[in-house]
Motif scaffolding. Structure first.
Motif, PDB file in Angstrom:
ATOM      1  N   GLU A 130      38.231  37.824  41.995  1.00  0.00           N
ATOM      2  CA  GLU A 130      37.474  36.828  42.843  1.00  0.00           C
ATOM      3  C   GLU A 130      36.146  37.662  42.724  1.00  0.00           C
ATOM      4  O   GLU A 130      35.831  38.368  43.643  1.00  0.00           O
ATOM      5  CB  GLU A 130      38.098  37.345  44.176  1.00  0.00           C
ATOM      6  CG  GLU A 130      39.486  36.375  44.310  1.00  0.00           C
ATOM      7  CD  GLU A 130      39.531  34.994  44.608  1.00  0.00           C
ATOM      8  OE1 GLU A 130      38.639  34.219  44.361  1.00  0.00           O
ATOM      9  OE2 GLU A 130      40.586  34.396  44.747  1.00  0.00           O
ATOM     10  N   THR A 131      35.453  37.260  41.928  1.00  0.00           N
ATOM     11  CA  THR A 131      33.824  37.674  41.900  1.00  0.00           C
ATOM     12  C   THR A 131      32.984  36.459  41.536  1.00  0.00           C
ATOM     13  O   THR A 131      33.741  35.479  41.517  1.00  0.00           O
ATOM     14  CB  THR A 131      33.719  38.625  40.587  1.00  0.00           C
ATOM     15  OG1 THR A 131      34.002  38.088  39.521  1.00  0.00           O
ATOM     16  CG2 THR A 131      34.637  39.947  40.875  1.00  0.00           C
ATOM     17  N   PRO A 172      45.450  37.080  42.378  1.00  0.00           N
ATOM     18  CA  PRO A 172      44.222  37.574  41.586  1.00  0.00           C
ATOM     19  C   PRO A 172      44.336  39.154  41.319  1.00  0.00           C
ATOM     20  O   PRO A 172      45.088  39.843  42.154  1.00  0.00           O
ATOM     21  CB  PRO A 172      43.067  37.463  42.659  1.00  0.00           C
ATOM     22  CG  PRO A 172      43.297  36.990  43.709  1.00  0.00           C
ATOM     23  CD  PRO A 172      44.875  36.631  43.816  1.00  0.00           C
ATOM     24  N   THR A 173      43.742  39.659  40.264  1.00  0.00           N
ATOM     25  CA  THR A 173      43.753  40.992  40.147  1.00  0.00           C
ATOM     26  C   THR A 173      42.736  41.574  41.066  1.00  0.00           C
ATOM     27  O   THR A 173      41.601  41.296  41.375  1.00  0.00           O
ATOM     28  CB  THR A 173      43.170  41.269  38.751  1.00  0.00           C
ATOM     29  OG1 THR A 173      44.028  40.604  37.740  1.00  0.00           O
ATOM     30  CG2 THR A 173      43.061  42.674  38.426  1.00  0.00           C
ATOM     31  N   SER A 174      43.232  42.757  41.573  1.00  0.00           N
ATOM     32  CA  SER A 174      42.461  43.534  42.511  1.00  0.00           C
ATOM     33  C   SER A 174      41.401  44.303  41.974  1.00  0.00           C
ATOM     34  O   SER A 174      41.585  44.891  41.022  1.00  0.00           O
ATOM     35  CB  SER A 174      43.385  44.337  43.255  1.00  0.00           C
ATOM     36  OG  SER A 174      42.971  45.776  43.492  1.00  0.00           O
ATOM     37  N   GLN A 175      40.112  44.184  42.508  1.00  0.00           N
ATOM     38  CA  GLN A 175      39.033  44.906  42.076  1.00  0.00           C
ATOM     39  C   GLN A 175      39.321  46.389  42.177  1.00  0.00           C
ATOM     40  O   GLN A 175      38.785  47.235  41.542  1.00  0.00           O
ATOM     41  CB  GLN A 175      37.711  44.481  42.614  1.00  0.00           C
ATOM     42  CG  GLN A 175      37.085  43.119  42.151  1.00  0.00           C
ATOM     43  CD  GLN A 175      35.811  42.624  42.654  1.00  0.00           C
ATOM     44  OE1 GLN A 175      35.170  43.478  42.760  1.00  0.00           O
ATOM     45  NE2 GLN A 175      36.084  41.442  43.711  1.00  0.00           N
ATOM     46  N   ASP A 176      39.740  46.634  43.241  1.00  0.00           N
ATOM     47  CA  ASP A 176      40.175  48.308  43.447  1.00  0.00           C
ATOM     48  C   ASP A 176      40.926  48.788  42.489  1.00  0.00           C
ATOM     49  O   ASP A 176      40.918  50.055  42.081  1.00  0.00           O
ATOM     50  CB  ASP A 176      40.581  48.334  44.876  1.00  0.00           C
ATOM     51  CG  ASP A 176      39.795  48.313  45.944  1.00  0.00           C
ATOM     52  OD1 ASP A 176      38.474  48.711  45.793  1.00  0.00           O
ATOM     53  OD2 ASP A 176      39.796  47.701  47.156  1.00  0.00           O
ATOM     54  N   LEU A 208      30.013  46.838  41.143  1.00  0.00           N
ATOM     55  CA  LEU A 208      29.559  47.531  42.436  1.00  0.00           C
ATOM     56  C   LEU A 208      30.856  48.214  43.113  1.00  0.00           C
ATOM     57  O   LEU A 208      30.684  49.309  43.567  1.00  0.00           O
ATOM     58  CB  LEU A 208      29.159  46.322  43.426  1.00  0.00           C
ATOM     59  CG  LEU A 208      28.762  46.725  44.826  1.00  0.00           C
ATOM     60  CD1 LEU A 208      27.649  47.658  44.941  1.00  0.00           C
ATOM     61  CD2 LEU A 208      28.807  45.591  45.770  1.00  0.00           C
ATOM     62  N   CYS A 209      31.952  47.497  42.986  1.00  0.00           N
ATOM     63  CA  CYS A 209      33.313  47.975  43.488  1.00  0.00           C
ATOM     64  C   CYS A 209      33.543  49.483  42.793  1.00  0.00           C
ATOM     65  O   CYS A 209      33.934  50.639  43.526  1.00  0.00           O
ATOM     66  CB  CYS A 209      34.545  47.167  43.323  1.00  0.00           C
ATOM     67  SG  CYS A 209      36.073  47.872  43.667  1.00  0.00           S
ATOM     68  N   VAL A 210      33.461  49.514  41.360  1.00  0.00           N
ATOM     69  CA  VAL A 210      33.724  50.720  40.600  1.00  0.00           C
ATOM     70  C   VAL A 210      32.531  51.886  41.141  1.00  0.00           C
ATOM     71  O   VAL A 210      33.017  52.946  41.150  1.00  0.00           O
ATOM     72  CB  VAL A 210      33.879  50.536  39.155  1.00  0.00           C
ATOM     73  CG1 VAL A 210      32.504  50.583  38.527  1.00  0.00           C
ATOM     74  CG2 VAL A 210      34.539  51.689  38.485  1.00  0.00           C
ATOM     75  N   THR A 211      31.489  51.486  41.443  1.00  0.00           N
ATOM     76  CA  THR A 211      30.484  52.430  41.648  1.00  0.00           C
ATOM     77  C   THR A 211      30.488  53.181  42.965  1.00  0.00           C
ATOM     78  O   THR A 211      30.385  54.334  43.189  1.00  0.00           O
ATOM     79  CB  THR A 211      28.995  51.544  41.606  1.00  0.00           C
ATOM     80  OG1 THR A 211      28.768  51.162  40.390  1.00  0.00           O
ATOM     81  CG2 THR A 211      27.800  52.661  42.150  1.00  0.00           C
ATOM     82  N   LYS A 212      31.124  52.270  43.797  1.00  0.00           N
ATOM     83  CA  LYS A 212      31.687  52.630  45.247  1.00  0.00           C
ATOM     84  C   LYS A 212      32.640  53.752  44.955  1.00  0.00           C
ATOM     85  O   LYS A 212      32.527  55.177  45.660  1.00  0.00           O
ATOM     86  CB  LYS A 212      31.867  51.670  46.357  1.00  0.00           C
ATOM     87  CG  LYS A 212      30.894  50.873  46.658  1.00  0.00           C
ATOM     88  CD  LYS A 212      31.429  49.918  47.799  1.00  0.00           C
ATOM     89  CE  LYS A 212      30.422  48.847  48.221  1.00  0.00           C
ATOM     90  NZ  LYS A 212      31.202  47.764  48.559  1.00  0.00           N
ATOM     91  N   HIS A 213      33.595  53.373  44.127  1.00  0.00           N
ATOM     92  CA  HIS A 213      34.772  54.521  44.012  1.00  0.00           C
ATOM     93  C   HIS A 213      34.279  55.901  43.354  1.00  0.00           C
ATOM     94  O   HIS A 213      34.584  56.877  43.714  1.00  0.00           O
ATOM     95  CB  HIS A 213      35.781  53.761  43.175  1.00  0.00           C
ATOM     96  CG  HIS A 213      36.744  52.946  44.056  1.00  0.00           C
ATOM     97  ND1 HIS A 213      37.574  53.493  44.754  1.00  0.00           N
ATOM     98  CD2 HIS A 213      36.739  51.575  44.274  1.00  0.00           C
ATOM     99  CE1 HIS A 213      38.289  52.199  45.435  1.00  0.00           C
ATOM    100  NE2 HIS A 213      37.724  51.149  45.020  1.00  0.00           N
ATOM    101  N   LEU A 214      33.445  55.560  42.579  1.00  0.00           N
ATOM    102  CA  LEU A 214      32.725  56.784  41.744  1.00  0.00           C
ATOM    103  C   LEU A 214      32.066  57.711  42.550  1.00  0.00           C
ATOM    104  O   LEU A 214      32.224  58.829  42.624  1.00  0.00           O
ATOM    105  CB  LEU A 214      31.905  56.515  40.553  1.00  0.00           C
ATOM    106  CG  LEU A 214      32.588  55.849  39.222  1.00  0.00           C
ATOM    107  CD1 LEU A 214      31.492  55.148  38.398  1.00  0.00           C
ATOM    108  CD2 LEU A 214      33.430  56.816  38.672  1.00  0.00           C
ATOM    109  N   ILE A 215      31.323  57.246  43.457  1.00  0.00           N
ATOM    110  CA  ILE A 215      30.220  57.831  44.203  1.00  0.00           C
ATOM    111  C   ILE A 215      31.292  58.469  45.517  1.00  0.00           C
ATOM    112  O   ILE A 215      31.169  59.796  45.661  1.00  0.00           O
ATOM    113  CB  ILE A 215      29.276  56.876  45.047  1.00  0.00           C
ATOM    114  CG1 ILE A 215      28.151  56.537  43.990  1.00  0.00           C
ATOM    115  CG2 ILE A 215      28.713  57.619  45.946  1.00  0.00           C
ATOM    116  CD1 ILE A 215      27.029  55.735  44.210  1.00  0.00           C
ATOM    117  N   THR A 216      32.130  57.855  46.109  1.00  0.00           N
ATOM    118  CA  THR A 216      33.075  58.668  46.972  1.00  0.00           C
ATOM    119  C   THR A 216      34.012  59.659  46.449  1.00  0.00           C
ATOM    120  O   THR A 216      34.332  60.433  47.107  1.00  0.00           O
ATOM    121  CB  THR A 216      33.743  57.490  47.825  1.00  0.00           C
ATOM    122  OG1 THR A 216      34.425  56.758  46.993  1.00  0.00           O
ATOM    123  CG2 THR A 216      32.842  56.861  48.729  1.00  0.00           C
TER     124      THR A 216
END
Ligand SMILES: NC(=O)c1ccc[n+]([C@@H]2O[C@H](COP(=O)([O-])OP(=O)(O)OC[C@H]3O[C@@H](n4cnc5c(N)ncnc54)[C@H](OP(=O)(O)O)[C@@H]3O)[C@@H](O)[C@H]2O)c1
Lengths: 241, 75
Positions: A184-185, A208-212, A15-23
């Motif tokens: 953290e997922t 933790p590793t950041s999803q961003d 979901l996080c990567v999808t948001k970044h891709l779309i924006t």
């Protein structure tokens, strides 16, 4: 608009990567079993930038007909693939359950391979120098108790990625893995805070590793900025030691 | 259909910077006569699938232009 297939976009890293891709101006073709509220809202906000295919990646044999023939067709070019969906069956080896192992291999290994097969074909048809990004896991490099079976699926994907890069490089198709540390997922939600702290202590950054950070690395690997990077494993893991 | 197949084969040849063919016979061998390698054959496969809706390499061996034609006409 470039089309990127992302598996497991309903939650977590996908979901996080999808948001970044779309924006960042990409069009995402999301493949997952369910549509979360977050994904639904994203679709509402960016109707032109997101297509959702409901599909269970455990059904390896259905990929060609249900995803490529029924949904995608041949007209829309595919520029990139983020192999993100995965399940983590964890247990100690002496409890290994073949059914669970086999299902995990279907989702984490066989389906990504079959998807890669048809995505490469699409790229050939449209003469696209595409980019494939697999989400691997630090568990394949640093052993963790209970993760032997899961880690083995990531080892398989890393080997597959390396050989994809070698085989298709002359067509300009690149393949890389992001070796993610613990994020953290939902996947890691069953760990208690003591277990998590033990894991984070084994990193330079102690966190933790950041999803961003993982998502932005994926965007970099999809973009032309990384045009000379292929056959690599990029560690985005807070510096596991 | 033979003309379309010739067009597809020529597209794959041109993408490699090779010369186009003027005609095909059923006995023309994809590897030995046309000079396709495995990656060319992969491109040929998807171009044929996009046009005719059939994956020619899915089962059985395809060596010649005639093998492709019989796969396509068998649908
Ligand atoms: N979390 C971590 O600490 C960690 C660490 C290293 C690497 N990773 C890797 O990072 C990636 C993302 O993990 P995450 O933590 O974001 O996991 P997550 O929160 O559990 O999300 C997994 C995603 O995969 C999808 N998925 C699962 N099974 C599926 C199936 N059978 N068919 C289709 N989609 C399916 C889920 O969608 P639906 O439920 O809607 O189908 C969901 O969107 C995975 O490859 C994982 O191995 C995670």
């Amino acid at each position: 608009m470039k089309n990127i297939i992302v598996t497991g976009a309903s939650k977590g890293l996908g979901l996080c990567v999808t948001k970044h891709l779309i924006t960042n101006g990409y069009h995402v073709i999301a493949i997952n079993r369910t549509i979360s509220t977050n994904l639904k809202n994203l679709k509402k906000d960016y109707p032109e930038s997101l297509s959702i295919i409901m599909f269970d990646l455990a059904n390896v044999n259905q990929i060609h007909s249900d995803i490529f023939q029924k949904e995608l067709g041949f007209n829309r070019p595919i520029h990139g693939f983020i192999n993100n969906a995965a399940i983590a069956y964890d247990d100690i080896i002496s409890n290994l359950d073949y059914k669970k192992l086999e299902e995990m291999y279907r989702v984490n290994v066989y389906s990504p391979m079959i998807l890669t097969k048809y995505i490469i074909r699409h790229m050939l048809l449209h003469k696209i120098s595409g980019s494939i990004v697999h989400i691997s896991s630090i568990s394949a490099h640093t052993g963790y108790k209970g993760l032997a079976m899961y880690a083995s699926t990531k080892g398989a994907i890393e080997a597959f990625s390396l050989n994809t890069a070698r085989e298709w490089g002359e067509k300009g198709i690149r393949s890389n893995c992001i070796v993610a540390g613990f994020m953290e997922t939902e996947m890691s939600s069953e760990l208690d805070s003591q277990q998590k702290n033990r894991i984070y202590k084994r990193t330079c950054l102690k966190q933790p590793t950041s999803q961003d950070s993982v998502s932005k690395t994926a965007l970099f690997l999809l973009s032309d900025d990384s045009s000379s990077i292929t056959a690599q494993n990029l560690f985005v893991d807070s510096g596991t030691i | 259909m033979e003309n379309k197949l010739l067009e597809i084969i020529n597209t794959v040849l041109l993408n490699r910077g090779n010369e186009e063919l003027k005609d095909l016979t059923k006995n023309t061998q994809l590897r030995n006569d046309i000079g396709f390698d495995s990656l060319d054959l992969a491109e040929l496969t998807v171009r044929i699938e996009a046009e005719f809706g059939i994956d020619i390499f899915e089962d059985g061996i395809v060596l010649t232009v005639g093998d492709i034609i019989s796969k396509i006409t068998a649908i």
